[in-house]
Design a protein around this motif. Structure first.
Motif, PDB file in Angstrom:
ATOM      1  N   ARG A 116      80.344 -30.894  81.759  1.00  0.00           N
ATOM      2  CA  ARG A 116      79.291 -31.866  81.968  1.00  0.00           C
ATOM      3  C   ARG A 116      77.935 -31.311  81.550  1.00  0.00           C
ATOM      4  O   ARG A 116      77.709 -30.105  81.491  1.00  0.00           O
ATOM      5  CB  ARG A 116      79.216 -32.267  83.438  1.00  0.00           C
ATOM      6  N   GLU A 117      77.009 -32.233  81.265  1.00  0.00           N
ATOM      7  CA  GLU A 117      75.662 -31.832  80.866  1.00  0.00           C
ATOM      8  C   GLU A 117      74.956 -31.077  81.975  1.00  0.00           C
ATOM      9  O   GLU A 117      74.252 -30.093  81.721  1.00  0.00           O
ATOM     10  CB  GLU A 117      74.858 -33.078  80.470  1.00  0.00           C
ATOM     11  N   GLN A 118      75.118 -31.517  83.203  1.00  0.00           N
ATOM     12  CA  GLN A 118      74.463 -30.837  84.315  1.00  0.00           C
ATOM     13  C   GLN A 118      74.977 -29.410  84.478  1.00  0.00           C
ATOM     14  O   GLN A 118      74.243 -28.517  84.885  1.00  0.00           O
ATOM     15  CB  GLN A 118      74.696 -31.637  85.605  1.00  0.00           C
ATOM     16  N   LYS A 121      73.144 -26.950  82.204  1.00  0.00           N
ATOM     17  CA  LYS A 121      71.810 -26.559  82.651  1.00  0.00           C
ATOM     18  C   LYS A 121      71.849 -25.438  83.686  1.00  0.00           C
ATOM     19  O   LYS A 121      70.799 -24.872  84.014  1.00  0.00           O
ATOM     20  CB  LYS A 121      71.092 -27.780  83.226  1.00  0.00           C
ATOM     21  N   ARG A 126      70.340 -21.050  78.241  1.00  0.00           N
ATOM     22  CA  ARG A 126      70.321 -22.501  78.008  1.00  0.00           C
ATOM     23  C   ARG A 126      69.028 -22.853  77.283  1.00  0.00           C
ATOM     24  O   ARG A 126      68.024 -22.138  77.356  1.00  0.00           O
ATOM     25  CB  ARG A 126      70.426 -23.265  79.326  1.00  0.00           C
ATOM     26  N   GLU A 128      66.954 -26.614  75.416  1.00  0.00           N
ATOM     27  CA  GLU A 128      66.917 -28.049  75.138  1.00  0.00           C
ATOM     28  C   GLU A 128      65.956 -28.301  73.989  1.00  0.00           C
ATOM     29  O   GLU A 128      65.016 -27.534  73.756  1.00  0.00           O
ATOM     30  CB  GLU A 128      66.473 -28.841  76.370  1.00  0.00           C
ATOM     31  N   SER A 160      78.034 -42.129  76.932  1.00  0.00           N
ATOM     32  CA  SER A 160      77.050 -41.689  77.926  1.00  0.00           C
ATOM     33  C   SER A 160      76.184 -42.876  78.297  1.00  0.00           C
ATOM     34  O   SER A 160      76.361 -43.983  77.783  1.00  0.00           O
ATOM     35  CB  SER A 160      76.196 -40.549  77.366  1.00  0.00           C
ATOM     36  N   MET A 167      79.801 -33.875  71.865  1.00  0.00           N
ATOM     37  CA  MET A 167      79.866 -32.508  72.419  1.00  0.00           C
ATOM     38  C   MET A 167      80.417 -31.567  71.348  1.00  0.00           C
ATOM     39  O   MET A 167      81.488 -31.805  70.784  1.00  0.00           O
ATOM     40  CB  MET A 167      80.764 -32.443  73.651  1.00  0.00           C
ATOM     41  N   TRP A 669      75.430 -30.322  73.791  1.00  0.00           N
ATOM     42  CA  TRP A 669      75.596 -31.747  74.110  1.00  0.00           C
ATOM     43  C   TRP A 669      74.470 -32.517  73.429  1.00  0.00           C
ATOM     44  O   TRP A 669      73.292 -32.229  73.602  1.00  0.00           O
ATOM     45  CB  TRP A 669      75.566 -31.960  75.611  1.00  0.00           C
ATOM     46  N   SER A 671      72.931 -36.194  72.919  1.00  0.00           N
ATOM     47  CA  SER A 671      72.877 -37.567  73.449  1.00  0.00           C
ATOM     48  C   SER A 671      71.837 -38.369  72.660  1.00  0.00           C
ATOM     49  O   SER A 671      70.855 -37.811  72.142  1.00  0.00           O
ATOM     50  CB  SER A 671      72.497 -37.545  74.934  1.00  0.00           C
ATOM     51  N   THR A 681      71.200 -30.419  74.377  1.00  0.00           N
ATOM     52  CA  THR A 681      71.243 -29.449  75.491  1.00  0.00           C
ATOM     53  C   THR A 681      72.270 -28.387  75.111  1.00  0.00           C
ATOM     54  O   THR A 681      73.446 -28.702  74.896  1.00  0.00           O
ATOM     55  CB  THR A 681      71.649 -30.125  76.802  1.00  0.00           C
TER      56      THR A 681
END
Length: 709
Positions: A116-118, A121, A126, A128, A160, A167, A669, A671, A681
């Motif tokens: 998952r994206e979360q 993070k 990491r 962005e 999404s 991904m 990821w 989006s 991300t």
């Protein structure tokens, strides 16, 4: 994937069985077993293995030698508990591999693209960024960039909140998992090879086939079958001693309580043994020219066996292990030293015995060794290994370890001092004293000396009795003087001659007084008059110790030094006359009073004094010998050798891969973020936190997200 220390979980009705399987298959159990094996290996390295029991008793004492012997610490690598630990380690490590291999294989194929994206993070590495391209175009570009850098890539599209996102999942260094499997498999293979090439198969034949160790003596051909192993024995390792010109085909397998005989499918004939030495006297090369006689085909194969260059026949390797005496014949001259023994000659073979008798005293002479070359360091006279083991030069010892770093080692003047002969004298009670005598005299402190060594236990160094050589470079002069000292008639004659030579004619009273003093001095020295109050450990038998005890008991302390000087001069003069008497009786001319004669007398007096404490009535001088050499081979059939080599190769490969191959995974990821735009991300994971990981992340961030590093 994180490797767990927990063991294999099975579903069974027995809680004990499930806990036992979990323990045996756990990594913590395998590490514990490996630790015990390492400790046992240290013990096996520090404590000499397969030594005679008497050596351990002398080193540790009767109590601890029994305790250590019961624990098989003197035969660690063939002990039942060591083999059992190896077997458990094989089982435990195999279960660890079986438990983790499926997880590793699954993880090896997985890209983990469903993350998952979360979750991205939450990674330490990491980043962005906004990209001026659609998610699909960005995913294709990023995928191609990673592929070009050696990454394996998988793209996934999924819905999404803002539309269809992409991904990008990539991985590199997945072979790190192979290193785990290779290293653990190596442990299993090495242990299996050790079990195959160890004593396990031999012990299994002892347990199930009725084989028992042989503890007796006699000819090898007469040993019963229950003490022999078949030529088809799949694995063994033993010693084979072959004398020059002879043939042997039965190896000896040492056991803690005896030996087993291993019949070979061939015989080894030793044609010639070759040995070359360094200047230090250490062997530089020893090799054997042999002929292998095959029992089944009658084939004869000539070859040479050297150290690190074995021969092989029918799957059995023949290694050059060492060399030994092959039964050299020695001719000895018995030299009376202490007591009423008379000179005689005796002959024997190294490894054999001779019975000696002197009335009620019965001794057994055991011929234990012959060395034809002995190289000693004569850089500092009196410090050679065969001179005086009691000397301690603290200053030289300290200075040899201090100074500049480029200071060369101690100066060496190496010299071959000739053959030496070792033997044991064993009394009727079985107690033995070991002796080591040099055949030729050697120059020590400017004088030619014969060295006769002795020690009571193998753990002690040899202590040497020095006997000066006469003008003919022989020991006969000392022997004649020693024999004359034991004869009261010759002592009395020497006393009278000394009194006459030392006193002017006509001074009868002075001559009588000097005769009485010299008679008392030589009587004390010869052991004929021992002071009543003389107490010592060992007890005083004669020599300078008896003279010293007499002075302590009869002369006031204030006058003792002057009296001792006078008495010693009288003793030396009387002994010189005794030497002249002994030469006269032997038909030899008298010695002139010279520096060489004085030097001989000085050493002879010291030797006569020390001889009272020599533990045997005679010593044996090597007169002649016929040297016969033997070669000691190690013969081994080792089917586990290839397995061990494979295990070592896998271990090197596995350790290298685990240390130098980093497993890394990258996720990006993408989006939708408006028309022709996307939000990226990115996260990076690595199995080790290193500076290379930080640098690689900065580089990937710059390449993939167009973010300056």
């Amino acid at each position: 994937m994180t490797v767990s220390t927990q063991g294999l979980q099975i579903r069974t009705g027995s809680r004990f069985a499930s806990q036992l399987v979990e323990l045996v298959s756990s990594m913590r159990f395998a590490i514990s077993l490996l630790t015990v094996i390492c400790i046992a290996s240290v013990i096996g390295t520090v404590v000499k293995q397969h030594e005679p029991l008497n050596n351990y008793v002398n080193q540790f004492g009767p109590f601890w030698s029994d305790v250590f012997g019961s624990a098989r610490l003197f035969t660690v690598y063939s002990a039942w508990w060591f083999l059992l630990i190896l077997a458990f380690l094989v089982v435990s490590t195999s279960l660890c591999i079986a438990r983790n291999t499926p997880k590793i294989l699954v993880d090896f194929k997985a890209y983990k693209e469903n993350i998952r994206e979360q979750s991205l993070k939450a990674f330490p590495h990491r980043a962005e960024g906004a990209l001026p391209e659609t998610p699909e175009s960005a995913a294709n570009r990023i995928g191609q960039t990673l592929l070009g850098s050696g990454w394996k890539v998988k793209l996934q599209s999924r819905e999404s909140a803002g539309g269809t996102g992409w991904m990008v999942a990539a991985k590199a260094g997945s072979t790190n998992k192979i290193g785990y499997l290779a290293a653990h498999s190596a442990i299993v293979l090495v242990c299996l090879g050790g079990l195959l090439d160890g004593d396990l198969v031999v012990r299994a034949q002892m347990w199930f086939n009725g084989k028992t160790p042989f503890t007796g003596g006699g000819l090898i051909a007469d040993v019963a079958p229950q003490h022999r192993l078949s030529p088809s024995n799949p694995t063994f390792r033993g010693n084979l001693l072959v004398t020059e010109g002879t043939t042997a085909g039965t190896a000896i397998l040492a056991q803690s309580d005896g030996v087993l005989l291993q019949d070979l499918p061939f015989s080894v004939e030793l044609k010639k043994f070759i040995v070359e030495y360094y200047d230090t006297g250490m062997p530089r090369l020893f090799a054997s020219d042999i002929v292998i006689h095959d029992h089944e085909t009658g084939e004869k194969k000539e070859t040479r066996v050297e150290v690190n260059h074995p021969a092989s026949h029918r799957g059995i390797n023949i290694y050059q292990s060492s060399f030994d005496d092959g039964g050299s014949r020695v001719n000895l001259q018995a030299v009376p030293i202490n007591g009423p023994a008379k000179a005689f000659e005796v002959s024997g073979v190294i490894g054999g015995t001779s019975a000696l008798s002197n009335g009620d005293q019965k001794l057994t002479l055991e011929y234990t060794g012959l060395r034809v070359i002995n190289v000693e360091n004569f850089a500092n006279q009196g410090e050679a290994s065969g001179t005086d083991v009691r000397k301690v030069d603290l200053r030289s010892s300290i200075e040899s370890r201090l100074g500049s770093g480029h200071k060369p080692g101690a100066e060496k003047t190496l010299r071959n001092v000739g053959p030496s002969f070792s033997y044991k004298l064993r009394d009727a009670a079985g107690q033995a004293v070991e002796y080591n005598n040099y055949m030729l005299p050697m120059e020590i402190d400017g004088s030619r000396m014969f060295l006769f060594g002795m020690r009571e236990t193998p753990s002690e160094p040899f202590r040497y009795l020095r006997i000066p050589a006469d003008e003919q470079d022989s020991i006969d002069g000392f022997v004649r003087l020693r024999s004359a000292l034991a004869d009261p008639v010759l002592r009395e004659l020497a006393v009278r001659r000394y009194a006459v030579s030392a006193v002017e004619a006509g001074r009868t009273e002075l001559a009588e007084a000097l005769q009485a003093s010299s008679g008392r001095a030589i009587g004390l020295f010869a052991g004929a008059e021992i002071p009543e109050a003389a107490v010592g450990n060992p007890p005083i038998k004669g020599g300078l110790q008896a003279v010293s005890a007499f002075l302590e008991n009869n002369v006031p302390e204030a006058e003792r030094e002057r009296a001792s000087d006078v008495l010693v001069r009288i003793l030396n003069g009387t002994l010189f006359e005794l030497l002249q008497v002994s030469r006269e009786r032997a038909g030899l001319p008298p010695l002139e009073r010279s520096e060489a004669t004085q030097q001989f007398m000085t050493h002879a007096v010291m030797s006569l004094s020390d001889a009272f404490y020599y533990p045997a009535p005679m010593t044996f001088q090597l007169k002649d010998f016929e040297h016969v050499q033997a070669s000691v081979f190690q013969v081994a059939r080792a089917p586990g050798q290839s397995i061990v080599y494979l295990g070592c190769g896998l271990l090197i490969l596995g350790v290298f891969v685990m240390l130098y191959v980093r497993e890394r995974r990258v996720w990006v990821w993408l989006s939708p973020a408006g028309a022709g735009q996307s939000q990226a991300t990115m996260a990076l994971s690595s199995n080790r936190k290193t500076m290379e990981a930080d640098q690689e992340f900065e580089m990937l961030k710059s390449q993939l997200l167009k973010v300056p590093s």
